[in-house]
Design a protein around this motif. Structure first.
Motif, short mmCIF file in Angstrom:
data_model
loop_
_atom_site.label_atom_id
_atom_site.label_comp_id
_atom_site.label_asym_id
_atom_site.label_seq_id
_atom_site.Cartn_x
_atom_site.Cartn_y
_atom_site.Cartn_z
N ASN A 129 24.06 38.90 46.61
CA ASN A 129 25.35 38.43 46.20
C ASN A 129 26.17 39.62 46.02
OD1 ASN A 129 27.68 37.03 44.98
ND2 ASN A 129 26.62 36.98 43.08
N VAL A 130 27.23 39.89 46.88
CA VAL A 130 28.02 40.99 46.84
C VAL A 130 29.13 40.76 45.66
CG1 VAL A 130 29.92 40.36 48.34
CG2 VAL A 130 29.31 42.62 48.49
N ARG A 131 29.23 39.78 44.84
CA ARG A 131 30.06 39.47 43.91
C ARG A 131 29.35 40.12 42.61
NH1 ARG A 131 31.94 35.49 40.20
NH2 ARG A 131 34.17 35.90 39.75
N TYR A 132 28.28 40.63 42.73
CA TYR A 132 27.49 40.99 41.47
C TYR A 132 28.50 42.19 40.70
CZ TYR A 132 23.42 43.17 39.33
OH TYR A 132 22.46 43.50 38.37
N TYR A 187 23.05 39.12 31.44
CA TYR A 187 23.77 37.62 31.45
C TYR A 187 23.26 37.09 30.08
CZ TYR A 187 24.50 32.74 32.26
OH TYR A 187 24.86 31.41 31.92
N TYR A 188 22.00 37.08 29.59
CA TYR A 188 21.56 36.05 28.53
C TYR A 188 22.23 37.03 27.25
CZ TYR A 188 18.57 34.03 32.02
OH TYR A 188 18.19 33.46 33.19
N VAL A 197 36.69 32.48 29.67
CA VAL A 197 36.37 33.78 29.16
C VAL A 197 36.99 34.84 29.88
CG1 VAL A 197 33.96 34.03 29.98
CG2 VAL A 197 34.59 35.01 27.85
N ASN A 198 37.40 35.85 29.30
CA ASN A 198 37.78 37.25 29.98
C ASN A 198 36.55 38.13 30.06
OD1 ASN A 198 40.46 35.90 30.17
ND2 ASN A 198 40.87 37.33 28.34
N LEU A 199 36.50 38.74 31.30
CA LEU A 199 35.29 39.86 31.20
C LEU A 199 35.76 41.12 31.72
CD1 LEU A 199 32.25 40.40 31.04
CD2 LEU A 199 32.26 39.83 33.31
N GLU A 213 31.59 30.88 37.16
CA GLU A 213 32.17 32.06 37.75
C GLU A 213 31.71 33.38 36.88
OE1 GLU A 213 36.56 30.86 39.27
OE2 GLU A 213 36.30 31.07 37.02
N PHE A 214 31.36 33.07 35.53
CA PHE A 214 30.74 34.05 34.78
C PHE A 214 29.47 34.41 35.26
CE2 PHE A 214 28.45 35.65 31.28
CZ PHE A 214 29.58 36.63 30.67
N LYS A 215 28.63 33.40 35.39
CA LYS A 215 27.31 33.28 35.56
C LYS A 215 27.05 34.38 37.16
CE LYS A 215 23.04 31.00 36.02
NZ LYS A 215 22.19 29.46 35.94
N ASP A 216 28.07 33.85 38.16
CA ASP A 216 27.75 34.42 39.16
C ASP A 216 27.85 35.94 39.33
OD1 ASP A 216 28.05 34.03 42.26
OD2 ASP A 216 29.94 34.99 42.05
#
Length: 229
Positions: A129-132, A187-188, A197-199, A213-216
């Motif tokens: 996953n390149v969105r990592y 993640y956990y 949420v904002n990150l 989206e957050f988990k991804d």
């Protein structure tokens, strides 16, 4: 020409991949593994799942020789150039474990090889996953540095987000019946109690993320089981 796991380290090819084994349907009698390495996964498929026939395609000559001791049939060569010697609809399952990202034209390969999948057969795939989040953090700083392994493996020719993976499979007539993932443990530790949420990732601020989206952002590899549309 594709760049299919053209590694010098023999250990790169030795893995039974239990996370992939668990996705292969138990009623799969005939299995094809594309990019089979030394054939460890196929060997376990015969032992644990009772598969009658397991064939493998492997680009690396040394790995292919090892696979020949574990599998019923091994085809050595560039998967993008090969014509397979199997009847249409012969396989119950075709496995692409970390191989599609190594190909020049993965859609073309999939279309050609799906001719050999039975109408009710399954495709099992694992794709980085390149969105990592770690990749995004480096990209924000202007870096895209290839590595010996991982998402930015220097042999990768294609890069996918989950959406792009699903587009690729839809293009060749497949839909997911299962989507799993390999997650960074962070993640956990950082799972919010409520969404959106904002990150903040380095100097990158992502706003109004929903739960998926957050988990991804913490998924470094997706695991998929696919069936015909």
């Amino acid at each position: 020409m594709s760049n299919q796991k053209n590694k010098e380290n023999p250990g790169y090819y030795n893995s039974a991949r239990p996370e992939i084994l668990g996705l292969i349907p138990e009623n799969s009698l005939n299995i094809l593994e594309v990019g089979c390495g030394s054939g460890d996964l196929g060997k376990v498929c015969k032992e644990a799942l009772g598969a009658k026939f397991v064939a493998g395609i492997e680009y690396n000559k040394e790995a292919a020789l090892l696979a020949g001791k574990n599998l019923d049939q091994i085809i050595q060569g560039d998967v993008e150039e090969l014509e397979l010697p199997f009847a249409q609809g012969f396989f119950d399952c075709i496995v692409y474990a970390d191989i599609l990202e190594h190909l020049v034209d993965p859609a073309k390969v999939l279309k050609k090889q799906l001719l050999h999948l039975s109408p009710t057969g399954k495709v099992v795939a694992s794709i980085p996953n390149v969105r990592y989040f770690a990749v995004l953090s480096h990209l924000v700083e202007g870096n895209w540095t290839y590595q010996d392994e991982g998402i930015l493996d220097r042999d990768h020719l294609r890069f996918f987000t989950l959406k792009e993976m699903l587009k690729l499979f839809a293009e060749v007539g497949l839909k997911p019946s299962f989507i799993g993932e390999n997650l960074n443990p962070q993640y956990y530790k950082n799972t919010p109690k409520e969404y959106p949420v904002n990150l903040t990732i380095g100097r990158l601020n992502l706003l109004d993320l929903n739960e998926s989206e957050f988990k991804d952002l913490f998924v470094f590899q997706y695991l998929l089981v696919l069936e015909r549309l």
